[in-house]
Design an enzyme around this catalytic site. Structure first.
Site, PDB file in Angstrom:
ATOM      1  N   ASP A  51       9.717   0.768   4.543  1.00  0.00           N
ATOM      2  CA  ASP A  51      10.907   0.126   5.475  1.00  0.00           C
ATOM      3  C   ASP A  51      11.716   1.123   5.794  1.00  0.00           C
ATOM      4  O   ASP A  51      11.976   0.996   7.145  1.00  0.00           O
ATOM      5  CB  ASP A  51      11.674  -0.881   4.158  1.00  0.00           C
ATOM      6  N   THR A  76       0.799  -1.115  -0.028  1.00  0.00           N
ATOM      7  CA  THR A  76      -0.056  -0.028  -0.033  1.00  0.00           C
ATOM      8  C   THR A  76       0.703   1.162  -0.068  1.00  0.00           C
ATOM      9  O   THR A  76       0.367   2.207  -0.460  1.00  0.00           O
ATOM     10  CB  THR A  76      -1.018  -0.108   1.156  1.00  0.00           C
TER      11      THR A  76
END
Ligand code: GLA
Length: 392
Positions: free
Chosen positions: A179, A35
């Site tokens: 991340d 997403t």
């Protein structure tokens, strides 16, 4: 881990005392997969398995990097380049250096002064390609070391953005910001609810009561730069282009499933419809998961986590036999509220929310069935949720 161990390892390689030791975590994602580059929401956290880096300044302009994880012959393990060299390493077995080098190059491009070289020893505990973001761990490790050692006045979120830029422009993976954000902004015992469109975020304690999050590794690695990751990014862009015959959006995260249903016909392609449906539905599941967390409704959180895996399997097609075996076997175990793959997918790792008292039996059962079906062992990690990069 013992700081002295890393100081000793540095000394054995560089034949001098090091200055400082740093740690940078890996990450898992509770929900909100694929997403981030679609401008949706994610809910990741930093984990205690990560990368250690040992720093020592030099008087010349050479950067010398040694990795304890490198597969090279011992006598050729130190890779060097000049601090003014701004080109990616191209040799196949040196490409990992680009995660470090990109950070240095982009910090310098932003006008920060890095005026001497350094020796740098790294030791990673996140297997490469494990889906736990060894790459963001390395990028944010380098960012944090340079920020601290060269007194760079840079905001942490700016550093996170340079991590993503390194990944996109220096390494060549068109990833989103999840991340680097999860690693760079990690907070002990909390997950981060992040809107990848606006970068608004809030921390939520991962209060799981009698339950814990287990990390399960398929022990099969993936290489995202060479995988279908960039193809998925492209398919979502195509969906936006087609929807924009009637809509005016930049990312799929801007629409809810009601709007999506109304205009799905514009996409007019089976595969692209399924890719877009995942991006839209996963974004909604992530928001609902936050409501469930805030209401203390762990059963609902578990159901959403399972639904996320199903959508990643059938609509987004990024799971594969190994990840499916882990998740689907986990669902069968008593005391498991939910399980799904995490990260880019295709291989790598999955998570499961498991009753603490049932954890040992869970690992034994899932491990046994995985080995029977796949032919080799899965691994299980007990990770804690920790702070972002820091000096030890
Ligand atoms: C990889 C990417 C992230 C994100 C995930 C999937 O980990 O680096 O940006 O897209 O895949 O959610």
């Amino acid at each position: 881990m013992d700081k002295q161990q890393f100081l000793d390892e540095y000394k054995a390689v560089f034949n001098e005392e090091a200055k400082d030791v740093f740690f940078s975590p890996g990450r898992i994602n509770v929900i909100g997969e694929h997403t981030d580059y679609n401008g949706g929401h994610v809910f990741p956290c930093a984990i205690s398995v990560g990368t250690y880096g040992v720093y020592g300044p030099r008087e010349d302009t050479t950067v010398a990097i040694y990795s304890a994880n490198s597969a090279k012959e011992e006598n050729s393990k130190i890779i060097t380049f000049d601090i003014n060299d701004d080109q990616p390493q191209t040799a196949k077995d040196e490409k990992w250096v680009n995660y470090f080098k990109g950070m240095l190059v982009y910090l310098k491009q932003r006008g920060f002064e890095i005026n001497h070289g350094f020796n740098f020893y790294i030791h990673g505990y996140l297997p490469y390609g494990s889906g736990l973001s060894s790459s963001a761990s390395i990028e944010m490790l380098m960012g944090d070391i340079l920020k601290e050692e060269f007194n760079l006045d840079i905001d942490q979120i700016e550093l996170v953005k340079l991590g993503q830029k390194t990944e996109n422009d220096f390494v060549g993976l068109n990833s989103g910001i999840m991340d680097q954000f999860a690693v760079g902004m990690g907070k002990k015992d909390n997950a981060i609810f992040l809107d990848c469109n606006t970068l608004e975020y809030k921390y939520l304690p991962l209060a799981l009561g009698d339950y814990e999050i287990l990390i399960m590794s398929t022990n099969k690695t993936h290489s995202l730069a060479g995988s279908k990751y960039n193809e998925r990014v492209q398919e979502c862009t195509e969906a936006v282009n087609r929807l924009n015959k009637k809509l005016d959006i930049k990312k799929l995260g801007e629409i809810d499933s009601k709007t999506f249903d109304q205009y799905t016909y514009l996409i007019n392609d089976d595969t692209i419809i399924r890719r877009a449906r995942h991006a839209v539905s996963e974004n909604e599941r992530t928001k609902r998961a936050i409501d469930a967390m805030e209401a203390g409704n762990l059963e609902e959180l578990g159901r959403l986590i399972n639904a996320s895996h199903v959508s990643l399997k059938y609509d987004y097609e990024v799971t594969g036999k190994e990840l499916d075996t882990l998740a689907e076997t986990a669902w069968e175990q008593s005391g498991c509220l939910g399980a799904r793959m995490v990260g880019g997918g295709f291989a790598g790792s999955a998570i499961a929310i498991v009753k603490k008292s049932a954890a040992e039996e869970f690992k034994a059962n899932v491990g046994k069935i995985y080995k029977e079906k796949i032919g080799y062992d899965a691994s299980f990690y007990d990770a804690e949720i920790v702070d972002g990069p820091h000096k030890l």
